[in-house]
Design a protein around this motif. Structure first.
Motif, PDB file in Angstrom:
ATOM      1  N   ARG A 179       0.839  -1.201   0.000  1.00 43.95           N
ATOM      2  CA  ARG A 179       0.000   0.000   0.000  1.00 43.95           C
ATOM      3  C   ARG A 179       0.874   1.251   0.000  1.00 43.95           C
ATOM      4  NH1 ARG A 179      -2.450   3.149   4.009  1.00 43.95           N
ATOM      5  NH2 ARG A 179      -4.456   4.058   3.399  1.00 43.95           N
ATOM      6  N   ALA A 180       1.978   1.190   0.725  1.00 47.68           N
ATOM      7  CA  ALA A 180       2.891   2.332   0.751  1.00 47.68           C
ATOM      8  C   ALA A 180       3.463   2.605  -0.637  1.00 47.68           C
ATOM      9  CB  ALA A 180       4.014   2.077   1.752  1.00 47.68           C
ATOM     10  N   ARG A 181       3.736   1.556  -1.401  1.00 43.24           N
ATOM     11  CA  ARG A 181       4.244   1.756  -2.761  1.00 43.24           C
ATOM     12  C   ARG A 181       3.222   2.518  -3.607  1.00 43.24           C
ATOM     13  NH1 ARG A 181       6.498  -4.263  -2.421  1.00 43.24           N
ATOM     14  NH2 ARG A 181       8.732  -3.831  -2.288  1.00 43.24           N
ATOM     15  N   VAL A 182       1.955   2.192  -3.431  1.00 42.84           N
ATOM     16  CA  VAL A 182       0.898   2.900  -4.171  1.00 42.84           C
ATOM     17  C   VAL A 182       0.836   4.358  -3.724  1.00 42.84           C
ATOM     18  CG1 VAL A 182      -1.544   2.930  -4.778  1.00 42.84           C
ATOM     19  CG2 VAL A 182      -0.397   0.745  -4.373  1.00 42.84           C
ATOM     20  N   LEU A 183       0.874   4.582  -2.416  1.00 44.91           N
ATOM     21  CA  LEU A 183       0.795   5.943  -1.895  1.00 44.91           C
ATOM     22  C   LEU A 183       1.972   6.790  -2.372  1.00 44.91           C
ATOM     23  CD1 LEU A 183      -0.354   5.258   1.783  1.00 44.91           C
ATOM     24  CD2 LEU A 183      -1.755   5.994  -0.151  1.00 44.91           C
ATOM     25  N   ALA A 184       3.160   6.199  -2.419  1.00 43.29           N
ATOM     26  CA  ALA A 184       4.333   6.950  -2.879  1.00 43.29           C
ATOM     27  C   ALA A 184       4.173   7.327  -4.348  1.00 43.29           C
ATOM     28  CB  ALA A 184       5.596   6.118  -2.676  1.00 43.29           C
ATOM     29  N   GLU A 185       3.662   6.419  -5.169  1.00 42.22           N
ATOM     30  CA  GLU A 185       3.441   6.728  -6.581  1.00 42.22           C
ATOM     31  C   GLU A 185       2.393   7.824  -6.734  1.00 42.22           C
ATOM     32  OE1 GLU A 185       4.343   5.821 -10.743  1.00 42.22           O
ATOM     33  OE2 GLU A 185       5.315   5.429  -8.839  1.00 42.22           O
ATOM     34  N   ALA A 186       1.463   7.905  -5.778  1.00 43.01           N
ATOM     35  CA  ALA A 186       0.460   8.966  -5.798  1.00 43.01           C
ATOM     36  C   ALA A 186       1.012  10.289  -5.284  1.00 43.01           C
ATOM     37  CB  ALA A 186      -0.744   8.555  -4.951  1.00 43.01           C
ATOM     38  N   GLY A 187       2.207  10.262  -4.700  1.00 42.98           N
ATOM     39  CA  GLY A 187       2.787  11.484  -4.167  1.00 42.98           C
ATOM     40  C   GLY A 187       2.530  11.703  -2.693  1.00 42.98           C
ATOM     41  N   LEU A 188       1.826  10.789  -2.046  1.00 41.16           N
ATOM     42  CA  LEU A 188       1.540  10.903  -0.615  1.00 41.16           C
ATOM     43  C   LEU A 188       2.723  10.343   0.170  1.00 41.16           C
ATOM     44  CD1 LEU A 188      -2.199   9.826  -0.759  1.00 41.16           C
ATOM     45  CD2 LEU A 188      -1.368  12.083  -0.107  1.00 41.16           C
ATOM     46  N   VAL A 189       3.811  11.079   0.143  1.00 41.75           N
ATOM     47  CA  VAL A 189       5.083  10.581   0.653  1.00 41.75           C
ATOM     48  C   VAL A 189       5.050  10.409   2.170  1.00 41.75           C
ATOM     49  CG1 VAL A 189       7.545  11.027   0.788  1.00 41.75           C
ATOM     50  CG2 VAL A 189       6.283  11.656  -1.269  1.00 41.75           C
ATOM     51  N   ARG A 190       4.477  11.370   2.875  1.00 37.61           N
ATOM     52  CA  ARG A 190       4.447  11.279   4.340  1.00 37.61           C
ATOM     53  C   ARG A 190       3.637  10.063   4.781  1.00 37.61           C
ATOM     54  NH1 ARG A 190       1.036  13.101   8.455  1.00 37.61           N
ATOM     55  NH2 ARG A 190      -0.403  13.941   6.894  1.00 37.61           N
ATOM     56  N   GLU A 191       2.466   9.867   4.177  1.00 38.31           N
ATOM     57  CA  GLU A 191       1.625   8.727   4.529  1.00 38.31           C
ATOM     58  C   GLU A 191       2.302   7.407   4.164  1.00 38.31           C
ATOM     59  OE1 GLU A 191      -0.987  12.304   3.841  1.00 38.31           O
ATOM     60  OE2 GLU A 191       0.783  11.408   2.906  1.00 38.31           O
ATOM     61  N   ALA A 192       2.982   7.380   3.017  1.00 41.97           N
ATOM     62  CA  ALA A 192       3.686   6.166   2.606  1.00 41.97           C
ATOM     63  C   ALA A 192       4.805   5.835   3.582  1.00 41.97           C
ATOM     64  CB  ALA A 192       4.263   6.340   1.193  1.00 41.97           C
ATOM     65  N   ASP A 193       5.552   6.843   3.986  1.00 39.06           N
ATOM     66  CA  ASP A 193       6.683   6.606   4.894  1.00 39.06           C
ATOM     67  C   ASP A 193       6.197   6.117   6.257  1.00 39.06           C
ATOM     68  OD1 ASP A 193       9.662   6.877   5.220  1.00 39.06           O
ATOM     69  OD2 ASP A 193       8.999   8.125   6.891  1.00 39.06           O
ATOM     70  N   GLN A 194       5.077   6.648   6.729  1.00 45.00           N
ATOM     71  CA  GLN A 194       4.521   6.177   8.001  1.00 45.00           C
ATOM     72  C   GLN A 194       4.144   4.701   7.913  1.00 45.00           C
ATOM     73  OE1 GLN A 194       1.281   8.909   8.638  1.00 45.00           O
ATOM     74  NE2 GLN A 194       2.569  10.438   9.643  1.00 45.00           N
ATOM     75  N   ALA A 195       3.498   4.315   6.810  1.00 43.06           N
ATOM     76  CA  ALA A 195       3.126   2.908   6.626  1.00 43.06           C
ATOM     77  C   ALA A 195       4.372   2.023   6.542  1.00 43.06           C
ATOM     78  CB  ALA A 195       2.277   2.749   5.362  1.00 43.06           C
ATOM     79  N   LEU A 196       5.416   2.507   5.876  1.00 45.40           N
ATOM     80  CA  LEU A 196       6.647   1.727   5.738  1.00 45.40           C
ATOM     81  C   LEU A 196       7.369   1.574   7.071  1.00 45.40           C
ATOM     82  CD1 LEU A 196       7.886   3.283   2.399  1.00 45.40           C
ATOM     83  CD2 LEU A 196       7.248   0.888   2.736  1.00 45.40           C
ATOM     84  N   ALA A 197       7.364   2.614   7.870  1.00 48.89           N
ATOM     85  CA  ALA A 197       7.997   2.516   9.193  1.00 48.89           C
ATOM     86  C   ALA A 197       7.284   1.472  10.049  1.00 48.89           C
ATOM     87  CB  ALA A 197       7.976   3.879   9.881  1.00 48.89           C
ATOM     88  N   GLU A 198       5.967   1.442   9.972  1.00 54.05           N
ATOM     89  CA  GLU A 198       5.203   0.443  10.726  1.00 54.05           C
ATOM     90  C   GLU A 198       5.489  -0.966  10.199  1.00 54.05           C
ATOM     91  OE1 GLU A 198       0.536  -0.610  11.859  1.00 54.05           O
ATOM     92  OE2 GLU A 198       1.013   1.248  10.772  1.00 54.05           O
TER      93      GLU A 198
END
Length: 803
Positions: A179-198
């Protein structure tokens, strides 16, 4: 294994041994490397072939394919799984579903999306028919990943969310990572990074080294998108070392590729990067992996350009295939950026400009596929470098009209997207109601950190769930054309249009008046930003009625100096008089322009772009004529202010217990003017949750994004709701920008704290002027009358219709 020694030799022992070897192979691969796992599978497969045991042969080939997927050998995985499918009739239903799902996943990684979609849909049907909910959820999640690779990000997020509802008890690490990969491609970098840290923490706890490395690598990519080159390098090196220790060359190369991108972004000498980039390209090509090979070649070319070697850059690109429409948007934009840089550096600025225009148009079309303003504005980050290059090329040409056109291409793409009205979402409504209650509960525990901690976590979780639902909405796929200089000049009349532009450390302005366009160099952008920060700080202090007299005098003097300095930096060089339409984002978009000395009593409209202003100016006028005034709780003169506005317009008045979010939303749907006197909060980190405080709690920007309609003119007589969070792609997001995107022609709002008395006095004069026939910019300029009240007229000025 020792227990098997006690089992008599024969078919039963061979079967039990083979199954045990297959079961142990996964753990062996995780703990000791892929070779150790494969050795156990080889032994199991040999036993199966010796006894012609098709069921065990299926399991062995299936596991061989799974291990190949884990080590990144996609060709071997495809071969093994194809062999396993030949034994499908001898497998149990569960194993059949797994092999179909794994096969689909391999084709997914190979970029063979139609075949991947077919196999995964087949697996989903089989899982659903046999009650294998966990396997159905996994296949559904992977189908979401197919949609992601196919460019349909809203559908990808929807499929992944559906997978979680099918089997909520699945391990969360892999779903979070994907899901983080999708969010990063959408430009939602902060949300993607939070998901990746978890996800990384979960992988660390379970000692899943491969998955942990992938999470670190994706965090490196997020850091790159967000502009933090050093963090990207640090994370990519950590991932590279982890993959290297596991002997996973495919993933090690992927990490090295991101590391090279980080090196480039950090300014390392290009001559030191070309060799490693070309080596990686050769290795990727040897493995038959097209996209990473192209990326490595583009990095080599970019490194050559950074080293001043355009001929070598051209050679590096000579036999690199073009990006296709099926490639990820990031890959397509990277290709166009490097080729445009090569054109620019070899004396072909027109060709470079054509490339940047084409790429930015492509990005706008990509953003138009999102039905959420949050997602559409976030995706602009992917065009940041292209927009900067496009503007640099235009500035070198020195032609004002060309510079203005370049600014428009790179600025506020979301304002070019038609409004998408979402269907009713009762789940989102329930979540918003729960969030409202949580925010109110937090207010009561504002100074009790221990007691409020669980509520802060709940608030974060609710905001995440609400946002996630909005991200699954699909857009109209339509992008409005940019306004031309001729169209803009005709619409301006006697007014002057000023577009402020930042290029590197410098600030420029394009001034358009009476058909004549001028380009002006203004100086340091950082100096302007520093003065604006001081202005905001001083205004916030002055809004406190308890401020002692001597201190008020000192702060007022500081504010006067800052305004005078900004006047000299921003306005004096323009030699422009009369009414202004100002286009700018960043901190300049949040400056109280009407308080600058040379703009007192001058009508000023502040817009995100010329195109946004022109669209708002030409939007059909509403037929309804109702005015609504609402007062939120705990505002000293809020009811008095709303009542005064109500008398001027014979407006519908909502005060006290009647001033609820539901009542306000209902009133908005049929109003042409809405006046809100309430406390407001701009949430910098999560601007879609900026809010007004009404009788039943907060009304969030997210709720407006789900409104059926909004008034032509909204007045937010509240603190700081004219503020916005400017994302890395120069897209501004906040409550005011959401209203403008949804079709409101004009919003008058504050860009700093506003004292209750000053707001009430200013707004009384403002509405009296508006009712007397002045437009909103004229009415505000007259109402300010020298008061240091930071209200700004955003959008195209509103004038009430006669009759």
């Amino acid at each position: 294994m020792a227990i098997l020694e006690s089992v008599p030799a024969g078919p039963a022992r061979d079967e039990l041994l083979a199954r045990t070897l297959i079961s142990l192979s996964g753990s062996a691969a995780e703990l000791s490397g892929s070779a150790a796992g494969l050795e156990l599978v080889d032994r199991a497969e040999a036993l199966a072939d010796r006894r012609d045991d098709r069921a065990i042969g299926f399991l062995a080939r299936s596991q061989r394919g799974s291990l190949a997927i884990r080590r990144g050998d996609l060709a071997a995985a495809a071969t093994a799984l194809r062999g396993a499918r030949d034994y499908l009739d001898f497998a149990e239903p569960y194993d059949r579903a797994v092999i179909l799902s794994n096969s689909g996943t391999v084709h997914l990684y190979l970029g063979e999306l139609p075949e991947a979609r077919k196999l995964l849909e087949q697996a989903i049907r089989m899982d659903a028919s046999t009650g294998l909910t966990r396997e159905e959820a996994k296949a559904r999640h992977n189908l979401g990943y197919v949609e992601f690779l196919d460019g349909d990000l809203p559908n990808a997020l929807a499929q992944m969310a559906l997978a979680l509802t099918i089997a909520a008890d699945l391990p969360r690490g892999i779903p979070l990572l994907d899901r983080a990969r999708v969010l990063a491609e959408a430009g939602l970098v902060r949300e993607a990074d939070q998901a990746l840290a978890e996800a990384a923490e979960l992988f660390r706890q379970d000692r899943l080294a491969q998955d942990l490395g992938e999470a670190e690598l994706e965090r490196a990519r997020c850091a790159l998108i967000g502009g933090d080159a050093e963090a990207a390098r640090r994370l990519a090196m950590r991932a590279r070392d982890r993959f290297r220790r596991r002997g996973n060359d495919r993933w090690r190369r992927s990490a090295e590729l991101v590391l090279l991108q980080g090196d480039l972004a950090a300014g390392r000498p290009g001559r030191r990067l070309t060799g490693p980039a070309l080596r990686l390209r050769a290795e990727f090509e040897r493995d038959g992996v097209r996209l990473p090979a192209q990326a490595a070649a583009l990095i080599a070319a970019e490194a050559h350009l950074s080293a001043g070697q355009p001929d070598a850059a051209r050679a590096a690109l000579a036999d690199v295939g073009r990006a296709t429409r099926r490639d990820p948007i990031t890959a397509r934009l990277h290709s166009q950026y490097v080729r445009a840089r090569l054109d620019a550096d070899t004396g072909r600025p027109a060709a470079a400009s054509r490339r940047t225009r084409k790429a930015l148009d492509e990005l706008a079309g990509y953003q138009a596929r999102f039905g959420s303003i949050d997602l559409a504005t976030a995706a602009a980050v992917h065009g940041r470098r292209l927009a900067e290059l496009d503007l640099t090329i235009a500035l070198r040409a020195g032609r004002p009209a060309v510079v203005l056109a370049a600014a428009e291409r790179g600025r506020a793409v979301a304002s070019r997207l038609p409004v998408v009205r979402p269907p009713d979402d009762p789940v989102a409504a329930e979540l918003l109601a729960e969030l409202r209650q949580t925010v109110e509960a937090l207010r009561a525990l504002e100074f009790d950190r221990a007691a409020s901690a669980p509520l802060h976590k709940k608030r974060h979780d609710l905001e995440s769930r609400i946002s996630a639902r909005s991200w699954t909405r699909t857009g109209a796929g339509v992008v409005r054309e940019l306004v031309t200089v001729e169209e803009l000049g005709a619409a301006l009349g006697a007014a002057t249009f000023v577009s402020y532009l930042r290029s590197g450390p410098g600030l420029h302005a394009v001034v358009l008046h009476a058909g004549d366009a001028r380009l002006i160099v203004l100086g340091s952008a950082d100096a302007v930003d520093e003065q604006i920060r001081r202005v905001h700080a001083d205004l916030d202090v002055l809004a406190d009625p308890r401020l002692p007299g001597p201190l008020r005098g000192s702060v007022s003097a500081s504010l006067t100096r800052s305004f005078a300095e900004l006047d000299q930096l921003l306005l004096a060089p323009l030699r422009a008089g009369g009414r202004l339409v100002i286009a700018s984002t960043g901190l300049l978009g949040q400056l109280p322009w009407g308080l600058l000395p040379s703009l007192r009593s001058v009508p000023v409209e502040v817009v995100p772009s010329a195109t946004a202003w022109h669209v708002a100016l030409n939007r059909p006028r509403a037929r309804h004529r109702r005015v609504v005034a609402i007062a939120g709780p705990d505002l000293g003169r809020g009811i008095e202010e709303a009542t005064a506005v109500g008398r001027i317009w014979d407006a519908r008045l909502l005060t006290g217990a009647a001033a609820t979010g539901a009542a306000f939303a209902q009133a908005l749907a049929g109003a042409r003017i809405a006046h809100v006197a309430a406390h407001g909060v701009h949430q910098t980190e999560n601007p879609m949750f900026s809010s007004l405080r009404l009788a039943d709690g907060a009304l969030f920007a997210h709720e407006l994004d789900q409104s059926a309609s909004t008034p032509e003119h909204v007045v937010l007589s509240a603190c700081e709701l004219g503020l916005s969070t400017v994302r890395p792609g120069d897209e501004a997001l906040g409550l005011t920008s959401v209203l403008l995107h949804l079709g409101t022609r004009c919003v008058v709002a504050g860009v700093a704290r506003v004292g209750d008395q000053a707001a009430a006095e200013t707004m009384g004069g403002y509405h009296a002027n508006l009712a007397a026939g002045q437009d909103s910019a004229e009415a505000l300029a007259a109402a300010l009358a020298g008061r240091p009240v930071p209200f700004v007229c955003f959008g195209a000025a509103y004038r009430t219709m006669a009759g």
